[in-house]
Design a protein around this motif. Structure first.
Motif, PDB file in Angstrom:
ATOM      1  N   ALA A  83      57.595  19.917  58.454  1.00  0.00           N
ATOM      2  CA  ALA A  83      57.957  18.506  58.324  1.00  0.00           C
ATOM      3  C   ALA A  83      57.628  17.971  56.927  1.00  0.00           C
ATOM      4  N   PHE A  84      58.036  18.733  55.905  1.00  0.00           N
ATOM      5  CA  PHE A  84      57.856  18.277  54.532  1.00  0.00           C
ATOM      6  C   PHE A  84      59.006  18.777  53.677  1.00  0.00           C
ATOM      7  N   TYR A  85      59.082  18.245  52.460  1.00  0.00           N
ATOM      8  CA  TYR A  85      60.048  18.699  51.474  1.00  0.00           C
ATOM      9  C   TYR A  85      59.304  19.491  50.408  1.00  0.00           C
ATOM     10  N   LEU A  86      59.843  20.639  50.022  1.00  0.00           N
ATOM     11  CA  LEU A  86      59.295  21.405  48.908  1.00  0.00           C
ATOM     12  C   LEU A  86      60.130  21.049  47.689  1.00  0.00           C
ATOM     13  N   SER A  87      59.479  20.421  46.735  1.00  0.00           N
ATOM     14  CA  SER A  87      60.158  19.994  45.526  1.00  0.00           C
ATOM     15  C   SER A  87      59.751  20.920  44.387  1.00  0.00           C
ATOM     16  N   CYS A  88      60.737  21.606  43.808  1.00  0.00           N
ATOM     17  CA  CYS A  88      60.501  22.419  42.616  1.00  0.00           C
ATOM     18  C   CYS A  88      60.876  21.526  41.442  1.00  0.00           C
ATOM     19  N   LEU A  89      59.874  21.043  40.742  1.00  0.00           N
ATOM     20  CA  LEU A  89      60.100  20.093  39.655  1.00  0.00           C
ATOM     21  C   LEU A  89      60.768  20.779  38.470  1.00  0.00           C
ATOM     22  N   SER A  90      61.250  19.991  37.520  1.00  0.00           N
ATOM     23  CA  SER A  90      62.001  20.536  36.388  1.00  0.00           C
ATOM     24  C   SER A  90      61.176  21.483  35.524  1.00  0.00           C
ATOM     25  N   ASP A  91      59.841  21.348  35.534  1.00  0.00           N
ATOM     26  CA  ASP A  91      58.988  22.263  34.759  1.00  0.00           C
ATOM     27  C   ASP A  91      58.636  23.537  35.522  1.00  0.00           C
ATOM     28  N   GLY A  92      59.176  23.703  36.757  1.00  0.00           N
ATOM     29  CA  GLY A  92      58.924  24.898  37.553  1.00  0.00           C
ATOM     30  C   GLY A  92      57.711  24.797  38.459  1.00  0.00           C
ATOM     31  N   SER A  93      57.019  23.656  38.462  1.00  0.00           N
ATOM     32  CA  SER A  93      55.876  23.470  39.363  1.00  0.00           C
ATOM     33  C   SER A  93      56.386  23.014  40.728  1.00  0.00           C
ATOM     34  N   PHE A  94      55.529  23.132  41.749  1.00  0.00           N
ATOM     35  CA  PHE A  94      55.922  22.847  43.128  1.00  0.00           C
ATOM     36  C   PHE A  94      55.062  21.752  43.733  1.00  0.00           C
ATOM     37  N   MET A  95      55.720  20.904  44.542  1.00  0.00           N
ATOM     38  CA  MET A  95      55.021  19.888  45.326  1.00  0.00           C
ATOM     39  C   MET A  95      55.571  19.913  46.741  1.00  0.00           C
ATOM     40  N   ALA A  96      54.686  19.761  47.707  1.00  0.00           N
ATOM     41  CA  ALA A  96      55.080  19.616  49.108  1.00  0.00           C
ATOM     42  C   ALA A  96      54.893  18.145  49.460  1.00  0.00           C
ATOM     43  N   LEU A  97      55.997  17.455  49.694  1.00  0.00           N
ATOM     44  CA  LEU A  97      55.972  16.011  49.912  1.00  0.00           C
ATOM     45  C   LEU A  97      56.230  15.674  51.377  1.00  0.00           C
ATOM     46  N   SER A  98      55.478  14.714  51.875  1.00  0.00           N
ATOM     47  CA  SER A  98      55.631  14.256  53.254  1.00  0.00           C
ATOM     48  C   SER A  98      57.016  13.658  53.457  1.00  0.00           C
ATOM     49  N   GLN A  99      57.551  13.805  54.656  1.00  0.00           N
ATOM     50  CA  GLN A  99      58.848  13.227  54.998  1.00  0.00           C
ATOM     51  C   GLN A  99      58.708  11.800  55.527  1.00  0.00           C
ATOM     52  N   THR A 100      57.521  11.237  55.423  1.00  0.00           N
ATOM     53  CA  THR A 100      57.251   9.907  55.966  1.00  0.00           C
ATOM     54  C   THR A 100      57.110   8.888  54.848  1.00  0.00           C
TER      55      THR A 100
END
Length: 183
Positions: A83-100
């Motif tokens: 229940a999250f979004y995996l965002s691969c940012l433009s610099d190649g780093s990763f964030m797992a963001l809540s869907q809420t």
């Protein structure tokens, strides 16, 4: 003097009536106690279920998302099992963001065309790093810790982390020493 006797059916009614009333009072008392006991049982069961569910979530806290090579920079992928979004940012780093959404808890969606998260309830928008673009949400999206071990992305979903702004330490990088890369 003549003694008068009550007819037999009247005598039986006077005896039976207090007995019937007593029986009905006892029956209502027993039914009332049964209802209270059932309500208490349901309340305890409900609270116990929530406790078990929360413990279950904490035991299954690490989700393996996949290899770093499967995600291109500047892309967002929904991960349904966490229940999250995996965002691969433009610099190649990763964030797992809540869907809420941080406004009233609505589920947000990723708008590929606009390259932003949007809340359908009240119109808040967020960039791929979860930063607030338009209100009424009071702050950025919550995020989950991400680690990269041997090129595999792992997300700890036990607790969403609250933040007031984006900081580079919130995103996991392949070359970051805390991400499991060995020297």
């Amino acid at each position: 003097m003549v003694e008068q006797h009550a007819p037999p059916h009247v005598a039986n009614e006077t005896i039976a009536q207090p007995s019937r009333r007593r029986f009905l009072n006892r029956l209502w008392a027993i039914l009332g106690l049964a209802a209270v006991a059932e309500f208490c049982w349901l309340a305890v069961s409900f609270l116990d279920f929530r406790k078990e569910r929360n413990q279950h979530d904490k035991t299954q806290r690490i989700i393996t998302v996949g290899a770093v090579d499967h995600y291109k920079p500047a892309t967002v992928t929904a991960i349904p099992q966490g229940a999250f979004y995996l965002s691969c940012l433009s610099d190649g780093s990763f964030m797992a963001l809540s869907q809420t959404c941080t406004h009233l808890g609505c589920s947000i969606h990723w708008d590929e065309e606009k390259q932003q998260f949007a809340c359908p309830c009240h119109g808040s928008t967020f960039n791929p790093a979860g930063e607030l673009i338009t209100s009424p949400a009071p702050r950025p999206l919550d995020y989950y810790p991400v680690r990269i071990e041997d090129g595999i992305i792992k997300v700890d979903i036990s607790t969403a982390l609250r933040r007031e702004r984006f900081e580079s330490e919130q995103a996991a990088r392949l070359d970051h020493p805390m991400d499991g890369k060995r020297s």
